[in-house]
Design an enzyme around this catalytic site. Structure first.
Site, PDB file in Angstrom:
ATOM      1  N   GLY A 133       2.215   2.138  10.793  1.00  0.00           N
ATOM      2  CA  GLY A 133       3.143   3.259  10.656  1.00  0.00           C
ATOM      3  C   GLY A 133       3.813   3.661  11.962  1.00  0.00           C
TER       4      GLY A 133
ATOM      5  N   ASN B 133       0.861  -1.186   0.000  1.00  0.00           N
ATOM      6  CA  ASN B 133       0.000   0.000   0.000  1.00  0.00           C
ATOM      7  C   ASN B 133       0.899   1.238   0.000  1.00  0.00           C
ATOM      8  OD1 ASN B 133      -1.807   2.052   0.501  1.00  0.00           O
ATOM      9  ND2 ASN B 133      -2.256   1.433   2.614  1.00  0.00           N
ATOM     10  N   TRP B 134       0.957   1.900  -1.141  1.00  0.00           N
ATOM     11  CA  TRP B 134       1.858   3.051  -1.263  1.00  0.00           C
ATOM     12  C   TRP B 134       1.298   4.304  -0.593  1.00  0.00           C
ATOM     13  CZ3 TRP B 134       3.962   3.063  -7.029  1.00  0.00           C
ATOM     14  CH2 TRP B 134       4.630   1.854  -7.256  1.00  0.00           C
ATOM     15  N   LYS B 135       0.049   4.274  -0.215  1.00  0.00           N
ATOM     16  CA  LYS B 135      -0.629   5.459   0.352  1.00  0.00           C
ATOM     17  C   LYS B 135      -0.435   6.669  -0.583  1.00  0.00           C
ATOM     18  CE  LYS B 135       0.170   3.496   4.864  1.00  0.00           C
ATOM     19  NZ  LYS B 135      -0.077   3.636   6.267  1.00  0.00           N
TER      20      LYS B 135
ATOM     21  N   SER C 109       3.306  -2.281  10.441  1.00  0.00           N
ATOM     22  CA  SER C 109       4.758  -2.260  10.676  1.00  0.00           C
ATOM     23  C   SER C 109       5.439  -3.590  10.361  1.00  0.00           C
ATOM     24  CB  SER C 109       5.063  -1.813  12.107  1.00  0.00           C
ATOM     25  OG  SER C 109       4.618  -0.478  12.301  1.00  0.00           O
TER      26      SER C 109
ATOM     27  N   HIS D  34      -9.573   0.746   5.050  1.00  0.00           N
ATOM     28  CA  HIS D  34      -8.282   1.003   5.702  1.00  0.00           C
ATOM     29  C   HIS D  34      -8.519   1.955   6.872  1.00  0.00           C
ATOM     30  CE1 HIS D  34      -4.221   2.440   6.413  1.00  0.00           C
ATOM     31  NE2 HIS D  34      -3.800   1.355   5.789  1.00  0.00           N
TER      32      HIS D  34
ATOM     33  N   GLY E 294       2.845  -1.152   4.362  1.00  0.00           N
ATOM     34  CA  GLY E 294       2.803   0.278   4.076  1.00  0.00           C
ATOM     35  C   GLY E 294       4.203   0.812   3.825  1.00  0.00           C
ATOM     36  N   GLY E 295       4.821   1.370   4.863  1.00  0.00           N
ATOM     37  CA  GLY E 295       6.123   2.029   4.725  1.00  0.00           C
ATOM     38  C   GLY E 295       7.166   1.203   3.989  1.00  0.00           C
TER      39      GLY E 295
ATOM     40  N   GLU F  38      -7.011   4.459   7.873  1.00  0.00           N
ATOM     41  CA  GLU F  38      -6.883   5.888   7.544  1.00  0.00           C
ATOM     42  C   GLU F  38      -8.158   6.397   6.872  1.00  0.00           C
ATOM     43  OE1 GLU F  38      -3.123   5.515   5.508  1.00  0.00           O
ATOM     44  OE2 GLU F  38      -2.187   5.031   7.416  1.00  0.00           O
TER      45      GLU F  38
ATOM     46  N   GLU G  14      -5.429  -5.316  10.504  1.00  0.00           N
ATOM     47  CA  GLU G  14      -4.435  -4.266  10.715  1.00  0.00           C
ATOM     48  C   GLU G  14      -4.747  -3.515  12.016  1.00  0.00           C
ATOM     49  OE1 GLU G  14      -2.399  -2.913   6.866  1.00  0.00           O
ATOM     50  OE2 GLU G  14      -4.237  -1.769   7.061  1.00  0.00           O
TER      51      GLU G  14
END
Ligand code: PEP
Length: 249
Positions: free
Chosen positions: A172, A9-11, A211, A94, A232-233, A96, A166
Protein backbone atom coordinates in the site's frame (compact mmCIF):
# COMPACT_ATOMS: atom_id res chain seq x y z
CA UNK A 1 5.56 -25.89 -15.01
CA UNK A 2 3.75 -24.00 -12.25
CA UNK A 3 0.55 -22.22 -13.27
CA UNK A 4 0.49 -18.51 -12.42
CA UNK A 5 -2.07 -17.20 -9.91
CA UNK A 6 -3.26 -13.61 -9.48
CA UNK A 7 -5.20 -13.00 -6.26
CA UNK A 8 -7.08 -9.80 -5.42
CA UNK A 9 -7.22 -8.89 -1.72
CA UNK A 10 -10.05 -6.39 -1.39
CA UNK A 11 -9.31 -5.77 2.30
CA UNK A 12 -12.14 -3.85 4.06
CA UNK A 13 -13.42 -2.23 0.86
CA UNK A 14 -16.48 -2.54 -1.32
CA UNK A 15 -20.26 -2.42 -1.13
CA UNK A 16 -22.97 -4.60 -2.65
CA UNK A 17 -23.30 -2.13 -5.51
CA UNK A 18 -19.55 -1.69 -6.18
CA UNK A 19 -18.91 -5.42 -5.94
CA UNK A 20 -21.58 -6.17 -8.51
CA UNK A 21 -19.69 -4.21 -11.17
CA UNK A 22 -16.23 -5.42 -10.16
CA UNK A 23 -17.26 -9.08 -10.02
CA UNK A 24 -19.03 -8.90 -13.34
CA UNK A 25 -16.10 -7.13 -15.09
CA UNK A 26 -13.62 -9.68 -13.75
CA UNK A 27 -15.75 -12.74 -14.60
CA UNK A 28 -16.34 -11.45 -18.12
CA UNK A 29 -12.61 -11.12 -18.86
CA UNK A 30 -11.29 -14.28 -17.23
CA UNK A 31 -12.05 -16.76 -20.06
CA UNK A 32 -9.34 -14.99 -22.13
CA UNK A 33 -6.64 -15.52 -19.48
CA UNK A 34 -4.33 -18.47 -18.90
CA UNK A 35 -3.47 -17.65 -15.28
CA UNK A 36 -5.72 -18.60 -12.38
CA UNK A 37 -7.62 -15.66 -10.89
CA UNK A 38 -8.99 -15.40 -7.35
CA UNK A 39 -10.72 -12.65 -5.39
CA UNK A 40 -10.83 -12.20 -1.62
CA UNK A 41 -13.80 -10.00 -0.61
CA UNK A 42 -14.74 -9.18 3.01
CA UNK A 43 -16.78 -11.91 4.78
CA UNK A 44 -20.24 -10.32 4.37
CA UNK A 45 -19.82 -10.31 0.58
CA UNK A 46 -18.87 -13.98 0.20
CA UNK A 47 -22.45 -15.03 -0.60
CA UNK A 48 -22.83 -12.29 -3.20
CA UNK A 49 -19.45 -13.16 -4.69
CA UNK A 50 -20.15 -16.91 -4.72
CA UNK A 51 -23.33 -16.27 -6.73
CA UNK A 52 -21.75 -13.73 -9.07
CA UNK A 53 -18.72 -15.93 -9.80
CA UNK A 54 -20.58 -19.22 -10.27
CA UNK A 55 -19.33 -20.92 -13.43
CA UNK A 56 -16.90 -18.06 -14.24
CA UNK A 57 -13.67 -19.87 -13.40
CA UNK A 58 -12.72 -17.12 -10.91
CA UNK A 59 -11.88 -18.64 -7.54
CA UNK A 60 -13.14 -17.22 -4.26
CA UNK A 61 -11.14 -16.71 -1.09
CA UNK A 62 -11.53 -15.18 2.36
CA UNK A 63 -9.17 -12.76 4.07
CA UNK A 64 -8.78 -14.65 7.34
CA UNK A 65 -10.21 -17.56 9.32
CA UNK A 66 -10.55 -18.68 12.90
CA UNK A 67 -8.15 -21.21 14.33
CA UNK A 68 -11.17 -22.71 16.15
CA UNK A 69 -13.78 -24.98 14.58
CA UNK A 70 -16.99 -24.04 16.41
CA UNK A 71 -18.44 -22.63 19.60
CA UNK A 72 -18.27 -19.60 21.88
CA UNK A 73 -15.85 -17.48 19.84
CA UNK A 74 -17.77 -14.26 19.19
CA UNK A 75 -16.81 -12.55 15.97
CA UNK A 76 -14.87 -15.51 14.58
CA UNK A 77 -15.58 -17.32 11.30
CA UNK A 78 -14.63 -20.97 10.93
CA UNK A 79 -12.96 -22.63 7.96
CA UNK A 80 -15.94 -24.94 7.38
CA UNK A 81 -18.21 -21.86 7.12
CA UNK A 82 -15.92 -20.42 4.44
CA UNK A 83 -15.99 -23.74 2.59
CA UNK A 84 -19.81 -23.63 2.63
CA UNK A 85 -19.67 -20.33 0.76
CA UNK A 86 -17.50 -21.81 -1.97
CA UNK A 87 -14.14 -20.49 -0.79
CA UNK A 88 -11.17 -22.29 -2.29
CA UNK A 89 -8.51 -20.09 -0.66
CA UNK A 90 -7.94 -18.20 2.57
CA UNK A 91 -5.29 -15.56 3.29
CA UNK A 92 -3.28 -16.22 6.43
CA UNK A 93 -0.70 -14.13 8.21
CA UNK A 94 -1.25 -10.99 6.15
CA UNK A 95 0.96 -8.27 7.64
CA UNK A 96 -2.14 -6.24 8.58
CA UNK A 97 -3.38 -9.22 10.64
CA UNK A 98 0.06 -9.72 12.18
CA UNK A 99 0.75 -6.02 12.79
CA UNK A 100 -2.67 -4.56 13.65
CA UNK A 101 -4.38 -7.56 15.23
CA UNK A 102 -1.49 -9.26 16.97
CA UNK A 103 -1.46 -12.53 15.05
CA UNK A 104 1.68 -14.39 16.05
CA UNK A 105 3.52 -17.05 14.06
CA UNK A 106 1.89 -19.66 16.32
CA UNK A 107 -1.63 -18.36 15.66
CA UNK A 108 -0.96 -18.24 11.92
CA UNK A 109 0.26 -21.85 12.03
CA UNK A 110 -2.88 -22.92 13.93
CA UNK A 111 -5.09 -21.15 11.38
CA UNK A 112 -3.15 -22.80 8.55
CA UNK A 113 -3.93 -26.21 10.03
CA UNK A 114 -7.62 -25.34 10.61
CA UNK A 115 -7.97 -24.10 7.02
CA UNK A 116 -6.48 -27.25 5.51
CA UNK A 117 -8.61 -29.51 7.72
CA UNK A 118 -11.68 -27.90 6.12
CA UNK A 119 -10.26 -28.38 2.62
CA UNK A 120 -9.26 -24.75 2.05
CA UNK A 121 -5.97 -23.77 0.42
CA UNK A 122 -4.09 -21.37 2.70
CA UNK A 123 -2.27 -18.45 1.10
CA UNK A 124 0.44 -17.96 3.70
CA UNK A 125 1.75 -14.38 3.75
CA UNK A 126 5.35 -13.76 4.84
CA UNK A 127 7.37 -10.58 4.85
CA UNK A 128 9.72 -8.27 6.67
CA UNK A 129 9.23 -4.70 7.91
CA UNK A 130 11.40 -1.86 6.65
CA UNK A 131 13.42 -1.89 9.88
CA UNK A 132 14.01 -5.62 9.48
CA UNK A 133 15.16 -5.17 5.87
CA UNK A 134 17.44 -2.31 6.81
CA UNK A 135 18.98 -4.32 9.62
CA UNK A 136 19.70 -7.19 7.23
CA UNK A 137 17.29 -9.66 8.80
CA UNK A 138 14.87 -10.17 5.87
CA UNK A 139 15.85 -13.78 5.24
CA UNK A 140 15.79 -14.70 8.94
CA UNK A 141 12.34 -13.16 9.45
CA UNK A 142 10.80 -14.84 6.42
CA UNK A 143 12.44 -18.18 7.30
CA UNK A 144 11.10 -17.97 10.87
CA UNK A 145 7.54 -17.21 9.67
CA UNK A 146 7.67 -20.13 7.23
CA UNK A 147 9.24 -22.50 9.77
CA UNK A 148 6.39 -22.06 12.23
CA UNK A 149 4.01 -23.57 9.66
CA UNK A 150 6.45 -26.24 8.46
CA UNK A 151 7.18 -27.29 12.05
CA UNK A 152 3.50 -27.64 12.88
CA UNK A 153 2.04 -29.06 9.67
CA UNK A 154 5.05 -30.65 7.94
CA UNK A 155 6.38 -30.08 4.44
CA UNK A 156 3.65 -32.28 2.93
CA UNK A 157 1.12 -29.58 3.84
CA UNK A 158 2.76 -27.25 1.33
CA UNK A 159 1.42 -29.39 -1.53
CA UNK A 160 -1.99 -27.78 -0.95
CA UNK A 161 -0.85 -24.31 -0.01
CA UNK A 162 0.31 -21.10 -1.64
CA UNK A 163 2.95 -18.77 -0.18
CA UNK A 164 2.86 -15.00 -0.71
CA UNK A 165 6.02 -12.97 -0.09
CA UNK A 166 4.86 -9.47 0.84
CA UNK A 167 7.48 -7.06 2.16
CA UNK A 168 5.55 -4.97 4.69
CA UNK A 169 7.24 -1.76 3.48
CA UNK A 170 5.86 -2.35 -0.02
CA UNK A 171 2.21 -2.92 0.95
CA UNK A 172 0.00 0.00 0.00
CA UNK A 173 2.99 2.35 -0.16
CA UNK A 174 3.76 2.45 -3.88
CA UNK A 175 7.28 1.21 -3.00
CA UNK A 176 7.55 -2.09 -4.86
CA UNK A 177 10.42 -4.48 -4.22
CA UNK A 178 12.63 -4.59 -7.28
CA UNK A 179 12.28 -7.78 -9.32
CA UNK A 180 15.76 -8.80 -8.12
CA UNK A 181 14.94 -8.14 -4.44
CA UNK A 182 11.71 -10.14 -4.72
CA UNK A 183 13.33 -12.98 -6.66
CA UNK A 184 16.07 -13.29 -4.03
CA UNK A 185 13.53 -13.88 -1.25
CA UNK A 186 11.32 -16.14 -3.40
CA UNK A 187 14.33 -18.32 -4.20
CA UNK A 188 15.20 -18.51 -0.49
CA UNK A 189 11.64 -19.57 0.39
CA UNK A 190 11.74 -22.30 -2.25
CA UNK A 191 15.19 -23.41 -1.06
CA UNK A 192 13.95 -23.68 2.54
CA UNK A 193 11.16 -26.00 1.43
CA UNK A 194 13.54 -27.90 -0.89
CA UNK A 195 15.75 -28.86 2.04
CA UNK A 196 12.77 -30.87 3.31
CA UNK A 197 11.32 -32.00 -0.04
CA UNK A 198 12.63 -30.90 -3.43
CA UNK A 199 9.51 -32.05 -5.29
CA UNK A 200 7.17 -30.08 -3.03
CA UNK A 201 9.40 -27.01 -3.41
CA UNK A 202 9.37 -27.25 -7.19
CA UNK A 203 5.56 -27.36 -7.29
CA UNK A 204 5.02 -24.61 -4.69
CA UNK A 205 3.27 -21.48 -5.97
CA UNK A 206 4.95 -18.38 -4.47
CA UNK A 207 3.21 -15.05 -5.09
CA UNK A 208 4.71 -11.60 -4.75
CA UNK A 209 2.63 -8.85 -3.12
CA UNK A 210 3.36 -5.20 -2.46
CA UNK A 211 2.27 -2.35 -4.73
CA UNK A 212 1.96 -4.53 -7.84
CA UNK A 213 0.55 -2.39 -10.66
CA UNK A 214 -0.02 -2.93 -14.39
CA UNK A 215 3.29 -1.09 -15.01
CA UNK A 216 5.51 -3.40 -12.92
CA UNK A 217 3.65 -6.73 -13.02
CA UNK A 218 5.22 -8.21 -16.12
CA UNK A 219 8.80 -7.78 -14.95
CA UNK A 220 8.02 -9.15 -11.49
CA UNK A 221 6.13 -12.15 -12.88
CA UNK A 222 9.00 -12.82 -15.29
CA UNK A 223 11.31 -13.83 -12.41
CA UNK A 224 12.06 -17.54 -12.14
CA UNK A 225 10.53 -18.04 -8.68
CA UNK A 226 7.62 -15.56 -8.85
CA UNK A 227 4.45 -17.43 -9.71
CA UNK A 228 1.99 -14.55 -9.73
CA UNK A 229 0.81 -11.82 -7.41
CA UNK A 230 -1.26 -10.93 -4.39
CA UNK A 231 -2.77 -7.59 -5.29
CA UNK A 232 -4.30 -5.06 -2.88
CA UNK A 233 -5.12 -1.55 -4.11
CA UNK A 234 -5.03 -2.40 -7.81
CA UNK A 235 -7.48 -5.28 -7.28
CA UNK A 236 -10.27 -2.76 -6.65
CA UNK A 237 -10.07 -1.34 -10.17
CA UNK A 238 -11.19 -3.95 -12.71
CA UNK A 239 -9.10 -2.51 -15.54
CA UNK A 240 -5.87 -2.50 -13.47
CA UNK A 241 -6.52 -5.91 -11.97
CA UNK A 242 -7.19 -7.43 -15.38
CA UNK A 243 -4.06 -5.86 -16.86
CA UNK A 244 -2.09 -7.50 -14.04
CA UNK A 245 -3.82 -10.83 -14.80
CA UNK A 246 -2.87 -10.37 -18.45
CA UNK A 247 0.77 -9.82 -17.44
CA UNK A 248 0.64 -13.20 -15.65
CA UNK A 249 -0.93 -14.88 -18.64
C1 PEP B 1 -1.83 -6.59 0.10
O1 PEP B 1 -2.48 -5.98 0.93
O2 PEP B 1 -1.75 -7.82 0.15
C2 PEP B 1 -1.16 -5.81 -0.94
C3 PEP B 1 -0.25 -6.40 -1.66
O3 PEP B 1 -1.55 -4.49 -1.10
P1 PEP B 1 -1.05 -3.45 -2.23
O4 PEP B 1 -1.08 -4.19 -3.56
O5 PEP B 1 -2.01 -2.34 -2.17
O6 PEP B 1 0.34 -3.07 -1.87
Amino acid sequence: MRKKLVAGNWKMNGSLRQNEVLLSDISAAVPGLTCEVAVFPPYPYLAQSQLALAGSGVALGAQSVSEYTQGAFTGEVSASMLAEFGCRYVLLGHSERRGLFGETDAVVAAKFEAAQKAGLIPVLCLGETLAERESGSTMAVVARQLSSVLDRSGVGAMVSAVVAYEPVWAIGTGMTASPAQAQEVHAAIRAQVAVLDAGVAEGLCILYGGSVKPQNAEELFGQADIDGGLIGGAALVADDFLKICLAAS
